[in-house]
Enzyme design. Structure first.
Site, short mmCIF file in Angstrom:
data_model
loop_
_atom_site.label_atom_id
_atom_site.label_comp_id
_atom_site.label_asym_id
_atom_site.label_seq_id
_atom_site.Cartn_x
_atom_site.Cartn_y
_atom_site.Cartn_z
N THR A 1 -1.43 4.57 3.28
CA THR A 1 -2.22 5.39 2.34
C THR A 1 -2.33 6.84 2.79
OG1 THR A 1 -3.45 3.44 1.63
CG2 THR A 1 -4.43 5.59 1.14
N HIS B 1 -0.90 5.41 8.69
CA HIS B 1 -0.77 4.22 7.85
C HIS B 1 -0.37 4.62 6.44
CE1 HIS B 1 -1.95 -0.02 6.80
NE2 HIS B 1 -1.44 -0.18 8.00
N GLU C 1 -9.60 6.28 26.33
CA GLU C 1 -10.66 5.28 26.20
C GLU C 1 -10.29 3.95 26.84
OE1 GLU C 1 -13.56 3.48 22.65
OE2 GLU C 1 -11.94 4.88 22.18
N SER D 1 0.81 -1.23 0.00
CA SER D 1 0.00 0.00 0.00
C SER D 1 0.83 1.27 0.00
CB SER D 1 -0.94 0.00 1.21
OG SER D 1 -1.89 -1.04 1.10
N HIS E 1 -0.86 -9.79 -0.85
CA HIS E 1 -1.58 -9.07 -1.89
C HIS E 1 -1.50 -9.88 -3.18
CE1 HIS E 1 -0.59 -5.04 0.34
NE2 HIS E 1 -1.50 -5.76 0.96
#
Length: 540
Positions: A175, A173, A236, A112, A453
């Site tokens: 992308t 990440h 969280e 990617s 991939h």
């Protein structure tokens, strides 16, 4: 021979019986003729939109190859209690479609990072590298310097447009990172991930570049833990040590980002309540990081804590579209890919369906005459669709035909991945297994920890100004240049100047020829070296 007879008889029965879900009108030839006539007339009446694109809405389905696209279409229909095959995805309504070749400079099958550098920066590069040319080497900091390439997000920002990124992964990440970062390794998320040598040579982590390189108006995704000092408790998950801050330099990049926006309305949020409270009309900047790492899968998302990709897409557009000069927005359905790596077709397809709904929201909020909308995948996966299932049969179900081992198999499978489950040379008996659950892992032919991939071409779909540029089979890096041309951002401004042919002088042409000769010469030299090495190996 007996097994072959049984298989042949079973196939004959299937063909003879057909599907009980077939629609009566589909038995009438006029049904198909009428449908085709309408499609033909629509194509004949289509007029090219040659406007300059004020906005670019770019949707990237990570790992959303053609099989995923088709299977998601069927699932979307089946979730609406239809047979599914005839369902029309939002993506299906895009009138202009082409294919992109996905290989990277060094590998037949890409990752990617290499693909993002191609379709965002317009330059093909090597595996695992972000926002740098192929002269940079994976993990080698020194090779990064001087080989940085900029993305269409920066081109748009430099042209005065507002810009944003929305992703279902961490914002660091591959992308989303390619829109703003330059890194010899896609994995340098925070300074804790940088090797000592890279730090010594002056390389910086991707998170710090998020603040430094380009002024991004909207940042939505995950990745909190890469932004805060080591040991910082997550708001969280305060008891989860894996969710705590990772930075070794003591910087709190979230606080730094807020301090950088003096005089502007800049909101940082990490939960649904605060996100809902953000008023797009009164917000200049938004950073929303909903998880320490990647966001949860859509089917596991807690709607009380985290918004959907449809909601994040809408918020981003409403903030960005206030700019009279327009905007560029990247929306990534990033977890399609991650589900495929896990061999979980259920998760991957539900992510793709959610992604399609986000595309619909994008079209709803923008005007086609001024907004170029592009949808594509970066690469595919070894994901197969097989077995003669009946019309309307669950896309996550089993083929009515069994294998020669007299065992059933699923309609969807993988060429490799964690789903390889041979026991004593036999596949598992799945007759009593529910393959339609979110945790089911499809069978894989080859055992690998994670599905790889695959290298086939991917679809590129477009509508809006200059959408007709996205047709035919092209190199993946063409996409960035076509988008830039349509919107008059970047180096090629001919469209807004009314020009149709490039102004190339003899020097440029000479350089191009020299460059081509240099590449050919390098290829010959490399080939000679490889031949010599192979010969030496044989002699040894």
């Amino acid at each position: 021979m007996e097994l072959r007879r049984v298989a042949f008889l079973a196939l004959c029965v299937l063909v003879a019986c057909g599907s009980s879900d077939a629609k009566v009108e589909e038995e009438n030839p006029e049904f198909w003729r009428s449908q085709a006539k309408k499609t033909l007339q629509s194509a004949l009446e289509r007029k090219l939109n040659t406007n300059v694109a004020k906005n670019i809405l770019f949707f990237l389905g990570d790992g959303m190859g053609i099989t995923t696209y088709t299977a998601a279409r069927i699932l979307k229909g089946q979730l609406q209690n239809k047979t599914g095959e005839e369902t029309v995805m939002t993506m299906d309504t895009f009138p202009h479609v082409g294919l992109a070749k996905t290989y990277s400079v060094d590998f037949q099958i890409p990752d990617s990072a290499a693909t993002a550098t191609a379709y965002l920066c317009g330059v093909k590069t090597n595996l695992n590298t972000v926002g740098v040319s192929a002269a940079a080497r994976n993990g080698a900091c020194k090779t990064q310097k001087g080989n940085e390439v900029t993305s269409i997000l920066k081109w748009a920002k430099d042209a005065g447009k507002s810009v944003g990124i929305v992703t279902t992964t961490r914002v660091q990440h591959a992308t989303p990172a390619t829109t703003y970062a330059h890194s010899a390794s896609r994995k340098w998320y925070s300074d804790a991930d940088l090797p000592a040598g890279a730090k010594k040579d002056g390389c910086t982590d991707i998170s710090s570049q998020l603040l430094k390189n380009t002024d991004i108006d909207v940042i939505i995704g995950g990745g909190r833990k890469y932004m805060t000092p080591k040991g910082t408790k997550d708001p969280e998950y305060p008891l989860d040590y894996a969710s705590r801050g990772k930075r070794q330099d003591g910087r709190n990049l979230i606080n730094e980002w807020q301090r950088m926006k003096v005089g502007k309305v800049a909101r940082y949020v990490w939960n649904q309540t605060d996100f809902d409270a953000v008023d797009p009309e009164n917000t200049d900047y938004l950073m929303a990081l909903f998880e320490p790492g990647d966001l949860r899968f859509e089917t596991e998302r807690d709607p009380k804590m985290d918004p959907s990709i449809v909601e994040t897409t809408e918020k981003a557009i409403r903030i960005l579209q206030k700019n009279p000069k327009g905007f560029f927005l990247l929306v990534e359905g990033g977890r399609i890919d991650q589900a495929h790596h896990d061999g979980r077709a259920y998760m991957a397809l539900h992510e793709a369906v959610a992604f399609d709904y986000a595309i619909a929201k994008g079209l709803e909020l923008t005007k086609e005459e001024e907004t170029l909308t592009v949808v594509m995948a970066d690469h595919s996966h070894p994901f197969t669709f097989n077995g003669y299932p009946f019309r309307g049969q669950s896309i996550l179900g089993k083929s009515p035909l069994w294998g020669r081992d007299m065992l059933p198999y699923t309609t969807l499978m993988y060429g490799n991945g964690p789903g390889h489950k041979l026991t004593n040379g036999k596949r598992p008996d799945i007759r009593d297994v529910d393959t339609k659950t979110k945790d089911y892992v499809q069978f894989a032919a080859v055992p690998t920890e994670s599905a790889t991939h695959s290298g086939e071409d991917v679809a590129v779909l477009a509508r809006g100004p200059m959408a007709h540029l996205f047709q035919g089979v092209n190199e993946q890096n063409y996409v960035a240049h076509a988008m830039g041309y349509a919107a008059c951002v970047g180096a090629d401004l001919r469209h807004c100047k009314g020009q149709t042919s490039p102004d190339l002088d003899s020097t440029t042409l000479t350089n191009d020829r020299n460059g081509a000769e240099g590449v050919r010469g390098s290829a010959v030299l490399l080939s000679s070296l490889l031949t010599a090495l192979l010969a030496l190996k044989v002699l040894m």
